[in-house]
Each structure stands twice: as structure tokens, then as C-alpha cells.
Design an enzyme around this catalytic site. Structure first.
Site, PDB file in Angstrom:
ATOM      1  N   GLU A 433       2.655   0.932   1.443  1.00  0.00           N
ATOM      2  CA  GLU A 433       2.336  -0.790   2.403  1.00  0.00           C
ATOM      3  C   GLU A 433       0.845  -0.373   1.483  1.00  0.00           C
ATOM      4  O   GLU A 433       0.109   0.195   1.948  1.00  0.00           O
ATOM      5  CB  GLU A 433       2.233  -0.108   3.990  1.00  0.00           C
ATOM      6  CG  GLU A 433       0.995  -1.166   4.721  1.00  0.00           C
ATOM      7  CD  GLU A 433       1.415  -0.627   5.865  1.00  0.00           C
ATOM      8  OE1 GLU A 433       1.823  -0.034   6.425  1.00  0.00           O
ATOM      9  OE2 GLU A 433       0.388  -1.252   6.730  1.00  0.00           O
ATOM     10  N   ASP A 506       1.473   2.919   6.426  1.00  0.00           N
ATOM     11  CA  ASP A 506       0.633   3.301   8.057  1.00  0.00           C
ATOM     12  C   ASP A 506       1.253   3.495   8.992  1.00  0.00           C
ATOM     13  O   ASP A 506       2.273   2.679  10.032  1.00  0.00           O
ATOM     14  CB  ASP A 506      -0.290   2.083   8.086  1.00  0.00           C
ATOM     15  CG  ASP A 506      -1.164   2.079   6.665  1.00  0.00           C
ATOM     16  OD1 ASP A 506      -1.297   3.064   6.038  1.00  0.00           O
ATOM     17  OD2 ASP A 506      -2.096   1.140   6.614  1.00  0.00           O
ATOM     18  N   ASP A 508       0.356   3.376  12.288  1.00  0.00           N
ATOM     19  CA  ASP A 508      -0.773   1.906  13.376  1.00  0.00           C
ATOM     20  C   ASP A 508       1.151   0.704  13.617  1.00  0.00           C
ATOM     21  O   ASP A 508       2.155   0.792  12.685  1.00  0.00           O
ATOM     22  CB  ASP A 508      -1.356   1.548  12.496  1.00  0.00           C
ATOM     23  CG  ASP A 508      -1.131   0.463  11.683  1.00  0.00           C
ATOM     24  OD1 ASP A 508      -0.602   0.036  11.284  1.00  0.00           O
ATOM     25  OD2 ASP A 508      -2.564   0.580  10.741  1.00  0.00           O
ATOM     26  N   ASP A 510       0.959  -2.086  12.970  1.00  0.00           N
ATOM     27  CA  ASP A 510       1.702  -3.068  11.706  1.00  0.00           C
ATOM     28  C   ASP A 510       2.257  -1.848  11.157  1.00  0.00           C
ATOM     29  O   ASP A 510       2.821  -3.221  10.197  1.00  0.00           O
ATOM     30  CB  ASP A 510       0.435  -3.457  10.825  1.00  0.00           C
ATOM     31  CG  ASP A 510      -0.743  -4.778  11.309  1.00  0.00           C
ATOM     32  OD1 ASP A 510      -0.034  -5.327  12.708  1.00  0.00           O
ATOM     33  OD2 ASP A 510      -1.932  -4.818  10.727  1.00  0.00           O
TER      34      ASP A 510
END
Ligand code: 0RA
Length: 646
Positions: A433, A506, A508, A510
């Protein structure tokens, strides 16, 4: 040399020695019998015992099966069937129940009439469960008495005895077992995994009440599954988060040439084909003759109906199999007396007689249904015709990727930092990503066998888009080209350029979103990659804990706290620095390699599809129209792990 048997010691005759040797073989190579000794194999023990009870239900003698997970992760499975026979077997000279528990594949020795669940990893016989349990106890209610036996690691410890009188009509079998810690690397049952399979079994065996109860402290819960409508309810359940195009689920339940055939289907406004096929309750991931028979009848009947109703007058083309399956949710379950399982994972039905039986039945049933229900017929026809129109556009888009996907290096996407080795078995590709993490990964990687593909643009939600849009998406095209297998009809797993495709996002929201978009794409468009075990998820650390020059990485909060404790020593006051990584980009190239990419040290999660129904549910929840379940899911994103093989 002669030796006289001492009557005071247990005398092993030739038969019993065979028995012990048989079960010893199971303990020596448990993987051969239950697939693995990790979590999956552990759960198979329960399925094996439950399958026996379901067989009894299929034969029409039981309608209730219950499963209990006890406090110590031992399990009890009970049914109200006829009870395992307790009389002494005329040839083997031991009670039937002892035979069933101690002799491999003994099941067939006393009952040939009923269908046996005997494919894939199931159907190895309850003696395998006995061999792999440190303790097993069995209670049989039969002939007005309750009988009992017990075993340790497959060896009989209490011979058959009678416990008490029961009602003449009170019959059934209860099996308690505790998986052997000497065998299994994983001893903790997952309630959700068991419950999901039991719910599936209830759909597949209508009228059988199946319950599960968790007695573990803090985990107490129970569920009861009963599907009076069988597969009809299964399809309604699968379509619950979709938008059906017609209210009624089409349903067939029949027998033809000794093959039991049950089919339910309903179209929705989506673009995917969600068809599950089963043989004797086993999910045939690789399809086979039953599915071929169904598909060809579906295509034939819908085309014939289209001709009759002049649907195709203007368009003047035939509807392909893909066209008539767009938006289809279908479950097909057949019961076959002597199934031949083929394929890589032995989940493909080979019996040719089943193909014609299914084809004939579906032809008749579906043609009659469409004639009698013109409104539903119109809806289905319109869906298929619009799919056919989109097919042309899709083919053009596909041609584009096909031309690009040649193995020729010159055609590989520019963003790809490829590896230098060419043997796919040794090579891995990281789908990363973002450009900044992509940059670190490129610097830190072992370039011989690690390729890096940074993903920057938006990845399309393949659950909601029609195929032509999916293949027009730049990021998707780049992935297809890099992976090398092609897609759909052109898919060829032997052309995979890497045997590890590792998603690295990541930690998180997203990142979780991108990860699920990618998984959905692979699941829908290249499921063979998941089946082959090529798809992985990288596990980057969440924290860096440092004191002076010492530094450690923690993958969860518990680990972080343990490291902090250790570093700060008894006074709790030393200078410990904790950094929380929100993105991969916060690590430099060396840190990223050391923690997440180094084959010697990293942890990868392998993505599996064994629980395809569960997986489908997860993908629908994540990618479907309903926002709330998706939000909950992403927040509690650990849930994905229940579907993953570590
Ligand atoms: C063979 C014959 C009969 C019952 C069973 C097997 C049987 C096995 C299991 C395993 C779990 N539950 C079970 N219930 C039944 C009965 C033969 C007869 O009564 O004629």
C-alpha cells in the site's frame, strides 16, 4: 521358539494386534488421516464424529445432533439415532461399538445401506478420532439399556458394560473425546468455525436439529440450527445481504437413478455467480459432474426459453453459461452412494452417471417452472440478456489485459520491481500500500526472490462492479499482469510467476479496506490462487519499543506491555520509548525487512477458503451494500483472522 499364553494377562490375538497397529499408524502420521495437526485437524475431529450422526439422520433414524465444547476443550457429540450396535461381531468377535472405535474404516462392516459421508478429509472413521484422543468415552442407548466403553489413545480401557435400563425406544449414541496434546499443536476450539459448519449441515440436511453449546468460562453461548426448508433456506440466507430480483427461491428436491438431488436458486441484482455444490454434505470446491450437469441444463433451458419468447430476436446471439449465471445464488447438493472424488484436494465429483441424472432433472424442472411463472422467467431472461450485452464489452477489456500479460518482461508494469530468480516456487511478490512503503520495501527486499508492486490508485470494489469495469481498473490490470496467470477462461495457475503473493497494508482502517478489496478480487476472480495457498497477508509490527540502543517490535498490545516490563526492570522508571506504527511508511527499509519481510523472522497469514461459505459471507458483509456491518467489521478487523490459516 514357543511361548505359552499366560491366561492372567490380557491376551492379544492376531485381530487385536492388527487393531493396535492400525491405530498406531494413525498416531504416527495423523496428517494422512485428518489433513493437519493444527487448528484445522483439531476441528476435523468434531466433523468426523458429527458426520457419523448425520449419516444416521440421512438414513432416517435420527433428527437431533448436539455438540458441546467443554471447559477443557474436550467435546461431546450426541445423537438420537439407533445407537452403534453393541452385539458381538460374528467374525471380529468384539462388540460392534468397539469395532467402530478401534478398527479403521469399520463403518461399512455393519451397514452398507445408508449413504456414507466419505470424501475429502471426512469419512475416515470415528476410530481415527479415538486414536488421536487422549481420552474417549462412548455411551450407547439401545435395546432398553445404556451401554458404555472408554479408551485411551485408541486402546480399550473399559470393555463394554451396561450402565442402566432405559426406555425400549430410547436410543442414541454419545461420544466424548479429548484431543491428544501429544498430537495436536493447537488444542483450542473456535466456536464460530464449528457453528458455521453445523449451520451449513443443518441447511444440507433438512429437518435435522443441530445444536452447539460452549461451556468454556467467559465464552458461554449456544445456537440451535434447524432448516425445515433445507437448501431453500440456505439460499435465502446467502441472499439476505443482497437484493433478490424475485421473491421466491426456486427449489427442487428429487431422486433420479438412485441419486438424491436437491437444488435451490435465486437471482440477485449483483454480478457474481455464488454457487456452492455439495456431495454427501462435502463441499465440492472443485465442482465435478453434478455441477457440470446443472450448469449445462441451466444454460440450455434459459436459451430455449429465450428462443421461445423471442427474447433474442434483436440481439441474435446465444446466452453463455456466464451470462445465465450472472447474479445467481445457488446451492446444489447431491447424495451419491459410491462417490468418486478426484482433483487436487479430492473435492471434485467424478461419477459420470450423476451428470446425466442432474441434467435430466434440471431440464424438466426448470423448463416447467419458467413456463408456469412468466414473471420470474422474464426477470431471469432480462438479467441474462443484459449480461450478454456486457460480455462483449468485457471481452474487449480482457483482450487488453491478455495482450499485456505475456510472460515477456517487456510487458511487465513499470512500477513492478521484479525479482531476479525465475523459478516461481522460490519467488514472492509484495503488494504494498502506497508509494513510500513501496519505496522502503524495494530498498529493503532480497531482490533475488522478492518482487515489490506498490499500489497507489484506488482499487475497485469487485463485489459491486461488473466485470468489464473491474478489468478496466488500472491497479487490477497491473496485478493481473504481474501475477501472470491470466483470468477467467484464460486462467492458468502454472503460469503464476510467484507462489507467494503477499498483501502488505498499513495497520489502520484504510489498510484494512485495501486488504479486503484485494482479497475480494482474488476470491471472486482468481479463487484458484487462494485454493493453491498462494495468497498471504503480511503482519507488520504495531509497536517499536526501545531503550537506548536496544530495540524490539511488538505485534500486539500484550507483547508491547511485556517488552516494556522487561526493559524497564523492577523500578519501572527507565527511559523506555514506545512508538506506534500507523503506517508501513514510518519504518525505514531495514526495519521493514527485519520485521515484516525477512523469511527467517516474519509471520505470514495464509488465506484459506476451506470454509467457502463463511468466506463468502465475510466478503458480502465487507463489500455489499450494507454499510453498518462493514463498518463494524473493519473496526473489529481481527475477525478476518478466524478465516485464515496461520
Ligand atoms: C452402524 C449400524 C447402526 C448404527 C450405526 C452404525 C451408528 C453409528 C453412529 C455413530 C454415531 N452415531 C451413530 N449412530 C448409529 C445400526 C444398525 C441397526 O440398528 O440395524
Amino acid at each position: 521358539m514357543t511361548k505359552t499364553a499366560d491366561q492372567s494377562e490380557p491376551r492379544y490375538d492376531a485381530g487385536q494386534i492388527q487393531v493396535l497397529k492400525g491405530l498406531e499408524a494413525v498416531r504416527k502420521r495423523p496428517g494422512m488421516y485428518i489433513g493437519s495437526t493444527s487448528e484445522r485437524g483439531l476441528h476435523h475431529l468434531v466433523y468426523e464424529v458429527v458426520d457419523n450422526s448425520i449419516d444416521e439422520a440421512l438414513a432416517g433414524h435420527a433428527d437431533r445432533v448436539s455438540v458441546i465444547i467443554h471447559e477443557d476443550n474436550s467435546v461431546t457429540v450426541e445423537d438420537n439415532g439407533r445407537g452403534i450396535p453393541v452385539d458381538v461381531h460374528p467374525i471380529e468377535k468384539i462388540p460392534g461399538v468397539e469395532l467402530a472405535m478401534t478398527v479403521l474404516h469399520a463403518g461399512g462392516k455393519f451397514d452398507k445401506e445408508s449413504y456414507k459421508v466419505s470424501g475429502g478429509l471426512h469419512g475416515v472413521g470415528v476410530s481415527v478420532v479415538n486414536a488421536l484422543s487422549e481420552r474417549l468415552k462412548v455411551w450407547v442407548k439401545r435395546d432398553g439399556r445404556e451401554h458404555y466403553m472408554d479408551f485411551m489413545r485408541g486402546a480399550t480401557t473399559t470393555k463394554l458394560k451396561q450402565l442402566r435400563d432405559v426406555g425400549k425406544n430410547e436410543t442414541g449414541t454419545k461420544v466424548y473425546f479429548k484431543p491428544d496434546y501429544e498430537i495436536f499443536t493447537d488444542l483450542i476450539y473456535r466456536y464460530d468455525t464449528l457453528a458455521s459448519r453445523l449451520r451449513e449441515l443443518s441447511f444440507l440436511n433438512k429437518g435435522v436439529t443441530i445444536s452447539i453449546r460452549d461451556e468454556r468460562v467467559g465464552e458461554e453461548k449456544e445456537d440451535t440450527f434447524l432448516a425445515k426448508g433445507g437448501l431453500k433456506e440456505f439460499v435465502a440466507h446467502l441472499n439476505a445481504t443482497r437484493k433478490p430480483l424475485h421473491p421466491e427461491v426456486l427449489y427442487l428436491d428429487t431422486t433420479k437413478d438412485d441419486v438424491g438431488i436437491e437444488i435451490a436458486l435465486q437471482y440477485n441484482d449483483g454480478y457474481n455467480d455464488t454457487t456452492f455444490s455439495f456431495v454427501n454434505n462435502i463441499n465440492t470446491h472443485e465442482g465435478g459432474t453434478h455441477l457440470t450437469g446443472f450448469k449445462s441444463a441451466l444454460t440450455r433451458v434459459i436459451n430455449a426459453h429465450a428462443q421461445k419468447g423471442n427474447f433474442l430476436k434483436k440481439a441474435d446471439f446465444t446466452l453463455s453459461g456466464d451470462d445465465v449465471r450472472e447474479g445467481l445464488t445457488c446451492v446444489l447438493s447431491v447424495k451419491v452412494r459410491e462417490p468418486q472424488f478426484e482433483g487436487q484436494t479430492k473435492t471434485k465429483l467424478g461419477n459420470s452417471e450423476v451428470e446425466s441424472a442432474v441434467k435430466t432433472c434440471v431440464n424438466e424442472w426448470l423448463a416447467a417452472y419458467l413456463d408456469e411463472h412468466p414473471r420470474v422467467a422474464n426477470i431471469i431472461l432480462e438479467k441474462a440478456v443484459s449480461a450478454a450485452r456486457a460480455r462483449e464489452a468485457a471481452r474487449k477489456a480482457r483482450d487488453l489485459t491478455r495482450r499485456k500479460s505475456a510472460l515477456d518482461i517487456g510487458n511487465l508494469p513499470g512500477k513492478l520491481a521484479d525479482c531476479s530468480l525465475t523459478d516461481p516456487a522460490l519467488c514472492e511478490i509484495y503488494l504494498v500500500e502506497g508509494d513510500s512503503a513501496g519505496g522502503s520495501a524495494k530498498q529493503g527486499r532480497k531482490r533475488e526472490f522478492q518482487a515489490i508492486l506498490p499500489l497507489r490508485g484506488k482499487i475497485i470494489n469487485v463485489e459491486k462492479a461488473r466485470i468489464d469495469k473491474v478489468f478496466a481498473n488500472e491497479e487490477i490490470r497491473t496485478i493481473i499482469t504481474a501475477v501472470g496467470t491470466g483470468i477467467k477462461d484464460d486462467f492458468d495457475i502454472t503460469k503464476a510467476r510467484y507462489h507467494k503473493i503477499i498483501i502488505m497494508t498499513d495497520a489502520d482502517v484504510d489498510g484494512a479496506h485495501i486488504r479486503t478489496l484485494l482479497l475480494t478480487f482474488f476470491y471472486r476472480q482468481m479463487p484458484e490462487l487462494i485454493e493453491a495457498g498462494y495468497i498471504y497477508i503480511a503482519q507488520p509490527p504495531l509497536f517499536r519499543v526501545a531503550r537506548g540502543k536496544e530495540e524490539y517490535y511488538a505485534f500486539d498490545m500484550k507483547e508491547r506491555d511485556e517488552i516494556m516490563k522487561r526493559l524497564s526492570g523492577p523500578e519501572g522508571k527507565a527511559n523506555v520509548n514506545v512508538q506506534r506504527y500507523k503506517g508501513l511508511g514510518e519504518m525505514n527499509a531495514d526495519q521493514l525487512f527485519d520485521t515484516t519481510m525477512d523469511p527467517e523472522r516474519r509471520t505470514l497469514m495464509k488465506v484459506g477458503v476451506e470454509e467457502a461459505v463463511l468466506a463468502d459471507e465475510i466478503f458480502r458483509t465487507l463489500m455489499g451494500d450494507e454499510v453498518e456491518p462493514r463498518r463494524q467489521f473493519i473496526e473489529a478487523n481481527a475477525k478476518f483472522a478466524s478465516n485464515l490459516d496461520i
